[in-house]
Enzyme design. Structure first.
Site, PDB file in Angstrom:
ATOM      1  N   HIS A  72      51.091  38.068  31.767  1.00  9.92           N
ATOM      2  CA  HIS A  72      51.843  36.852  31.464  1.00  9.92           C
ATOM      3  C   HIS A  72      51.117  36.117  30.338  1.00  9.92           C
ATOM      4  O   HIS A  72      49.885  35.991  30.371  1.00  9.92           O
ATOM      5  CB  HIS A  72      51.927  35.983  32.723  1.00  9.92           C
ATOM      6  CG  HIS A  72      52.722  34.739  32.521  1.00  9.92           C
ATOM      7  ND1 HIS A  72      54.108  34.756  32.491  1.00  9.92           N
ATOM      8  CD2 HIS A  72      52.354  33.458  32.314  1.00  9.92           C
ATOM      9  CE1 HIS A  72      54.540  33.525  32.258  1.00  9.92           C
ATOM     10  NE2 HIS A  72      53.491  32.718  32.156  1.00  9.92           N
ATOM     11  N   SER A 131      47.105  36.377  31.032  1.00 11.40           N
ATOM     12  CA  SER A 131      46.588  36.685  32.369  1.00 11.40           C
ATOM     13  C   SER A 131      47.222  37.968  32.884  1.00 11.40           C
ATOM     14  O   SER A 131      48.438  38.145  32.784  1.00 11.40           O
ATOM     15  CB  SER A 131      46.952  35.572  33.362  1.00 11.40           C
ATOM     16  OG  SER A 131      46.569  34.306  32.886  1.00 11.40           O
ATOM     17  N   ASP A 177      55.111  34.880  39.017  1.00 15.82           N
ATOM     18  CA  ASP A 177      53.882  34.575  38.270  1.00 15.82           C
ATOM     19  C   ASP A 177      52.805  33.903  39.124  1.00 15.82           C
ATOM     20  O   ASP A 177      51.962  33.169  38.604  1.00 15.82           O
ATOM     21  CB  ASP A 177      54.189  33.690  37.044  1.00 15.82           C
ATOM     22  CG  ASP A 177      55.100  34.377  36.035  1.00 15.82           C
ATOM     23  OD1 ASP A 177      55.069  35.615  35.969  1.00 15.82           O
ATOM     24  OD2 ASP A 177      55.835  33.671  35.324  1.00 15.82           O
ATOM     25  N   ASN A 204      51.240  42.648  36.442  1.00 14.85           N
ATOM     26  CA  ASN A 204      52.032  42.103  35.339  1.00 14.85           C
ATOM     27  C   ASN A 204      51.093  41.393  34.362  1.00 14.85           C
ATOM     28  O   ASN A 204      50.000  40.975  34.735  1.00 14.85           O
ATOM     29  CB  ASN A 204      53.035  41.088  35.906  1.00 14.85           C
ATOM     30  CG  ASN A 204      53.915  40.477  34.830  1.00 14.85           C
ATOM     31  OD1 ASN A 204      54.404  41.167  33.929  1.00 14.85           O
ATOM     32  ND2 ASN A 204      54.121  39.173  34.900  1.00 14.85           N
TER      33      ASN A 204
HETATM   34  C1  GRF Z   1      54.246  39.859  26.271  1.00 11.51           C
HETATM   35  O1  GRF Z   1      54.011  38.661  25.622  1.00 11.51           O
HETATM   36  C2  GRF Z   1      53.932  39.728  27.740  1.00 11.51           C
HETATM   37  O2  GRF Z   1      52.920  38.804  28.010  1.00 11.51           O
HETATM   38  C3  GRF Z   1      55.230  39.220  28.309  1.00 11.51           C
HETATM   39  O3  GRF Z   1      56.230  39.872  27.567  1.00 11.51           O
HETATM   40  C4  GRF Z   1      55.721  40.236  26.296  1.00 11.51           C
HETATM   41  C5  GRF Z   1      55.957  41.700  26.146  1.00 11.51           C
HETATM   42  O4  GRF Z   1      55.720  42.165  24.851  1.00 11.51           O
HETATM   43  N1  GRF Z   1      55.273  39.464  29.725  1.00 11.51           N
HETATM   44  P1  GRF Z   1      55.747  43.724  24.553  1.00 11.51           P
HETATM   45  O5  GRF Z   1      57.134  44.248  24.924  1.00 11.51           O
HETATM   46  O6  GRF Z   1      54.672  44.374  25.356  1.00 11.51           O
HETATM   47  O7  GRF Z   1      55.517  43.839  23.077  1.00 11.51           O
END
Ligand code: GRF
Length: 196
Positions: A105, A132, A141, A103
């Site tokens: 974050h 991260s 997370d 994932n």
């Molecule tokens: C990103 O900021 C990511 O860190 C978080 O959700 C957002 C997703 O954005 N988990 P996108 O859909 O990839 O534009």
């Protein structure tokens, strides 16, 4: 070449970056969204990648995750990438895909887990934030970090400005981290990210 499945819920800008960065180390074979209107579905279709919508409404977490799991396995997926996927996965799913599930974050984990990250970072007067990529474990997370990138936080920042700055580094960081995993250069061993 590892077959990758990407789970999304929204616009899919990270998915877009992962699609563009595809190389001999990984190939995205399936994109799944829980939301039918996720912009990322369109990006995937344009790139010729198979998509699937699995709505979560009216299902238990376990039922929903079982459908995800079945779809991913049918597509021959070897690595599952969460890219703006706004559902918490069951412990069973996280365990089944342990070491193969990552994932991104938008904070420098372990700081600022959860939601409303940028608001909290600014309110705390932090001078630095970032993104991260981590292995997913049952606790939210909390999995071992594979890669991080930092950005400055400016005194005049709004959550939107900071989010945009972080997102820019996410788009470089995520493909790099996925490449490490796809090339077996990082592994999850006994709860640690081990690099070779
Ligand atoms: C990103 O900021 C990511 O860190 C978080 O959700 C957002 C997703 O954005 N988990 P996108 O859909 O990839 O534009």
């Amino acid at each position: 070449m590892k077959k990758v499945g990407v789970l999304i819920s929204g616009r899919g800008s990270n998915l877009g970056a992962l699609i563009e960065a595809q190389s001999s180390s990984y190939k995205i074979v399936q994109v799944i969204s829980n939301a039918a209107d996720a912009g990322g579905l369109e990006r995937a279709t344009q790139a010729g990648i198979a998509t699937c919508v699995i709505p979560h409404k009216g299902k238990t977490r376990e039922e929903f995750d079982a459908e995800l799991d079945a779809d991913l396995r049918q597509a021959g997926v070897e690595i599952v990438v969460l890219a703006g996927f706004m559902r918490i996965l069951s412990d069973g799913f996280a365990r089944a895909w342990q070491g193969k599930l990552i994932n991104i974050h938008p904070s420098l984990l372990p700081a600022y887990k959860g939601i409303k990250v940028h608001e909290r970072v600014i309110a705390a007067g932090e001078r630095q934030s970032g993104a991260s990529v981590h292995f997913v474990v049952p606790e939210l997370d909390a999995g071992p970090v594979i890669a991080q990138a930092s950005v400055p936080v400016h005194p005049s920042d709004t959550p939107e400005l900071l989010a945009a700055r972080v997102l820019e580094v996410e788009h470089k960081l995520y493909p790099e981290a996925l490449r490490l995993l796809a090339e077996d250069k990082v592994k999850l061993e006994k709860g640690f990210a081990v690099f070779s």
